[in-house]
Design a protein around this motif. Sequence first.
Motif, PDB file in Angstrom:
ATOM      1  N   GLY A  85     117.541 -98.394   4.748  1.00  0.00           N
ATOM      2  CA  GLY A  85     118.176 -99.306   5.702  1.00  0.00           C
ATOM      3  C   GLY A  85     118.145 -98.705   7.086  1.00  0.00           C
ATOM      4  N   ASP A  86     118.472 -99.509   8.081  1.00  0.00           N
ATOM      5  CA  ASP A  86     118.406 -99.044   9.462  1.00  0.00           C
ATOM      6  C   ASP A  86     119.678 -98.337   9.914  1.00  0.00           C
ATOM      7  OD1 ASP A  86     115.856-100.144   9.756  1.00  0.00           O
ATOM      8  OD2 ASP A  86     116.670-102.105  10.343  1.00  0.00           O
ATOM      9  N   LEU A 110     118.806 -86.231   2.474  1.00  0.00           N
ATOM     10  CA  LEU A 110     119.031 -87.652   2.732  1.00  0.00           C
ATOM     11  C   LEU A 110     117.812 -88.285   3.403  1.00  0.00           C
ATOM     12  CD1 LEU A 110     122.688 -87.407   4.068  1.00  0.00           C
ATOM     13  CD2 LEU A 110     122.002 -88.492   1.920  1.00  0.00           C
ATOM     14  N   ALA A 111     117.260 -87.602   4.391  1.00  0.00           N
ATOM     15  CA  ALA A 111     116.109 -88.146   5.122  1.00  0.00           C
ATOM     16  C   ALA A 111     114.909 -88.322   4.197  1.00  0.00           C
ATOM     17  CB  ALA A 111     115.749 -87.222   6.278  1.00  0.00           C
ATOM     18  N   PHE A 112     114.665 -87.336   3.316  1.00  0.00           N
ATOM     19  CA  PHE A 112     113.539 -87.438   2.389  1.00  0.00           C
ATOM     20  C   PHE A 112     113.678 -88.665   1.498  1.00  0.00           C
ATOM     21  CE2 PHE A 112     112.002 -86.681  -1.953  1.00  0.00           C
ATOM     22  CZ  PHE A 112     110.640 -86.573  -1.710  1.00  0.00           C
ATOM     23  N   HIS A 113     114.904 -88.946   1.080  1.00  0.00           N
ATOM     24  CA  HIS A 113     115.157 -90.083   0.189  1.00  0.00           C
ATOM     25  C   HIS A 113     115.334 -91.399   0.945  1.00  0.00           C
ATOM     26  CE1 HIS A 113     116.043 -86.761  -2.627  1.00  0.00           C
ATOM     27  NE2 HIS A 113     115.625 -87.606  -3.533  1.00  0.00           N
ATOM     28  N   GLY A 114     115.095 -91.380   2.248  1.00  0.00           N
ATOM     29  CA  GLY A 114     115.118 -92.622   3.011  1.00  0.00           C
ATOM     30  C   GLY A 114     116.488 -93.091   3.443  1.00  0.00           C
ATOM     31  N   ALA A 115     117.491 -92.212   3.411  1.00  0.00           N
ATOM     32  CA  ALA A 115     118.860 -92.600   3.755  1.00  0.00           C
ATOM     33  C   ALA A 115     119.199 -92.126   5.170  1.00  0.00           C
ATOM     34  CB  ALA A 115     119.846 -92.009   2.754  1.00  0.00           C
ATOM     35  N   PRO A 116     119.305 -93.025   6.140  1.00  0.00           N
ATOM     36  CA  PRO A 116     119.697 -92.618   7.495  1.00  0.00           C
ATOM     37  C   PRO A 116     121.095 -91.986   7.488  1.00  0.00           C
ATOM     38  CG  PRO A 116     118.858 -94.873   7.471  1.00  0.00           C
ATOM     39  CD  PRO A 116     119.067 -94.478   6.046  1.00  0.00           C
ATOM     40  N   HIS A 117     121.301 -91.000   8.359  1.00  0.00           N
ATOM     41  CA  HIS A 117     122.604 -90.346   8.442  1.00  0.00           C
ATOM     42  C   HIS A 117     122.831 -89.894   9.873  1.00  0.00           C
ATOM     43  CE1 HIS A 117     119.991 -86.835   8.283  1.00  0.00           C
ATOM     44  NE2 HIS A 117     121.000 -86.118   8.753  1.00  0.00           N
ATOM     45  N   VAL A 118     124.073 -89.550  10.162  1.00  0.00           N
ATOM     46  CA  VAL A 118     124.396 -88.943  11.447  1.00  0.00           C
ATOM     47  C   VAL A 118     124.915 -87.535  11.185  1.00  0.00           C
ATOM     48  CG1 VAL A 118     124.876 -91.099  12.636  1.00  0.00           C
ATOM     49  CG2 VAL A 118     126.730 -89.935  11.447  1.00  0.00           C
ATOM     50  N   GLU A 119     124.570 -86.619  12.069  1.00  0.00           N
ATOM     51  CA  GLU A 119     125.071 -85.246  11.993  1.00  0.00           C
ATOM     52  C   GLU A 119     126.116 -85.058  13.085  1.00  0.00           C
ATOM     53  OE1 GLU A 119     123.122 -81.378  13.542  1.00  0.00           O
ATOM     54  OE2 GLU A 119     122.423 -81.591  11.457  1.00  0.00           O
ATOM     55  N   ILE A 120     127.291 -84.613  12.686  1.00  0.00           N
ATOM     56  CA  ILE A 120     128.382 -84.354  13.622  1.00  0.00           C
ATOM     57  C   ILE A 120     128.758 -82.887  13.445  1.00  0.00           C
ATOM     58  CG2 ILE A 120     130.746 -84.950  14.269  1.00  0.00           C
ATOM     59  CD1 ILE A 120     130.219 -87.749  13.114  1.00  0.00           C
ATOM     60  N   ALA A 121     128.327 -82.065  14.389  1.00  0.00           N
ATOM     61  CA  ALA A 121     128.417 -80.616  14.213  1.00  0.00           C
ATOM     62  C   ALA A 121     129.508 -79.981  15.066  1.00  0.00           C
ATOM     63  CB  ALA A 121     127.063 -79.974  14.541  1.00  0.00           C
ATOM     64  N   ASP A 122     130.026 -78.866  14.555  1.00  0.00           N
ATOM     65  CA  ASP A 122     130.937 -77.997  15.309  1.00  0.00           C
ATOM     66  C   ASP A 122     132.210 -78.717  15.724  1.00  0.00           C
ATOM     67  OD1 ASP A 122     131.630 -75.524  16.310  1.00  0.00           O
ATOM     68  OD2 ASP A 122     130.563 -75.777  18.202  1.00  0.00           O
ATOM     69  N   VAL A 123     132.860 -79.363  14.750  1.00  0.00           N
ATOM     70  CA  VAL A 123     134.104 -80.094  15.026  1.00  0.00           C
ATOM     71  C   VAL A 123     135.242 -79.570  14.149  1.00  0.00           C
ATOM     72  CG1 VAL A 123     133.012 -82.193  15.902  1.00  0.00           C
ATOM     73  CG2 VAL A 123     133.400 -81.960  13.444  1.00  0.00           C
TER      74      VAL A 123
END
Length: 219
Positions: A85-86, A110-123
């Motif tokens: 999905g987008d 996740l990316a390999f399996h086609g699942a878009p995600h967001v990375e939220i780092a250092d919080v």
Amino acid sequence: MNANGIQFDHAREARIGLPEAVYCAGKSSAQLSEIIAPFRVEGRALFLTRLESDAHAALASEDREILDYDPVSRTAWINVRPILGDEPRVAVVTAGSTDLAVAREAGRTLAFHGAPHVEIADVGVAGIWRLMEREEEIRAMDVVIAVAGMEGALFSVLGGLAGGVVIAVPTSNGYGVAEGGRTALDSALASCAPGVVVTNIDNGYGAACAALRVLRARG
């Protein structure tokens, strides 16, 4: 099983919906080349984990050229799975920048399996305003993968904020009584936030696979 001890589980995806990934630690270059060869020739997708930089460099040039390799996460792939999905439905959230290697392993899975995600780092919660600035974005996700070492306080905080599934990934970052991730693991297991689920220490790949199962179940 062949002479190199390789017996690939080609039927795994039909059973559980996830194809077998190759855990590279401890495997020789000859073993890895033998695993990679049919995927390279046939153009099929393959995911590799814990592929150290020196092991990647030791592969034959024809293998290195076909692999998309990321040294931070120590992952590599040949091709990727169809996009699911987008819109991102998973957030990978880290307490500190030192947790990025584990977080990137989850993100690359996740990316390999086609699942878009967001990375939220250092919080991390030592500067909790950083996390609160992203609260609305996190709450919109179906799954939150929380990655933290030290005392693992991030797990309970996210478990009390996010309505989606929260998957805690303790990391081995820390010192003293952090005990190579055991303190963060115990914190995740003892969380007062209801419904937080926990993977093994540094298991970003396993957390991503759990998230993929959730996404598949939700449709």
